[in-house]
Motif scaffolding. Sequence first.
Motif, PDB file in Angstrom:
ATOM      1  N   THR A   7     -11.965   6.523  -6.185  1.00 44.73           N
ATOM      2  CA  THR A   7     -13.229   6.678  -6.921  1.00 44.73           C
ATOM      3  C   THR A   7     -14.378   6.992  -5.966  1.00 44.73           C
ATOM      4  N   LYS A   8     -14.391   6.286  -4.857  1.00 51.02           N
ATOM      5  CA  LYS A   8     -15.450   6.508  -3.874  1.00 51.02           C
ATOM      6  C   LYS A   8     -15.348   7.900  -3.271  1.00 51.02           C
TER       7      LYS A   8
ATOM      8  N   LYS B 286      -7.596   2.486  -6.245  1.00 53.36           N
ATOM      9  CA  LYS B 286      -8.532   2.953  -7.279  1.00 53.36           C
ATOM     10  C   LYS B 286      -9.949   3.016  -6.718  1.00 53.36           C
ATOM     11  N   TYR B 287     -10.315   1.993  -5.990  1.00 51.38           N
ATOM     12  CA  TYR B 287     -11.657   1.948  -5.422  1.00 51.38           C
ATOM     13  C   TYR B 287     -11.858   3.076  -4.416  1.00 51.38           C
TER      14      TYR B 287
END
Length: 328
Positions: A253-254, A249-250
């Motif tokens: 998103t980035k 997810k991180y």
Amino acid sequence: MKFCTNCGKQLNDDAKFCDTCGAPVSGTQTPPPIPGANENVADDTKRKEVFVGVKRKCPVCGEEVPAFALTCPKGHELSGINVSKTSKDFQEGLIKYEGKEERDFVASFPIPNEREELGNFMLMVASILKQDMQNGADQMRVSSFSSKFDEIKSKVYMMFKKDDPIFEETKKWEASINELYDNYKKIIEERAIINRKKQKEQERKNRKWERKRNSFWYNASNQTKAAIISVFFLFFIFPGLLCSMFIPKYIKTKNETRRLENLYTEVTTLIENKNYEAAELALQNMVWSYDLSGWDKDEYRNARGLWAGKKKELQNLIDERQSKKKSK
């Protein structure tokens, strides 16, 4: 002494009738002379020549056949030859015994003295020895038959002359067996190498099993194993699962944020260069595409709203520049 003239039986001196046939007795009878009774008896002290045995001949060509031969000198195969008693007893013993008992039987089996028996026995032992060497049989079995063949060979060479068929046949078998021995020796050496490799591999497996049997885990109780597994899961597996859930997810998103920032810079540059049509085309892609609703709906809503606002801001800037251009 009287005899009956009808049946020849001996009669009593005062008999008038024969007790056997009933014929009347007429006069005195004397026994007939024995043929050769007065001839001189042969002297038993003189040496006599006696012929023992049977001379065999080939039924096809009539050639004389040695007692042990399976073919005549012209190569005709002889059929219907009975197996000698010695060979038969030897065959029965080989069927009856195995392993060490068989080797002891072969070593102690008596070698016959008769010509035919000895020839047949030599052929049998030599044939078995040759076949065993060709098939790579057990070395101890081959050694026992080889020793027996050497005994037979010595006896043949001692009893018969060099021009005798048995002597010549034994010589042929000896040469044939000696030729096979080198090849048999190679087979035994290769087999020994393979056996040593197998033995080393088995020893390695045994050592591995011994280490495993002496290990802590092998000797630990089920409760201890369960406790170790629980601790391992708590400190290693569970954190890994959490990371596998949140790290993607991180990263996504980035990556999405970086894409939109680059696109924002590109549109701004196009506007500065007064390329409004290209700026509008690029601006259409400025939409947050990564769905975060499964994680955090507020974060997803904020991200979409943020970039929607920036997109609107750039669109207003494009419209403003285009209107100024038209007014001029």
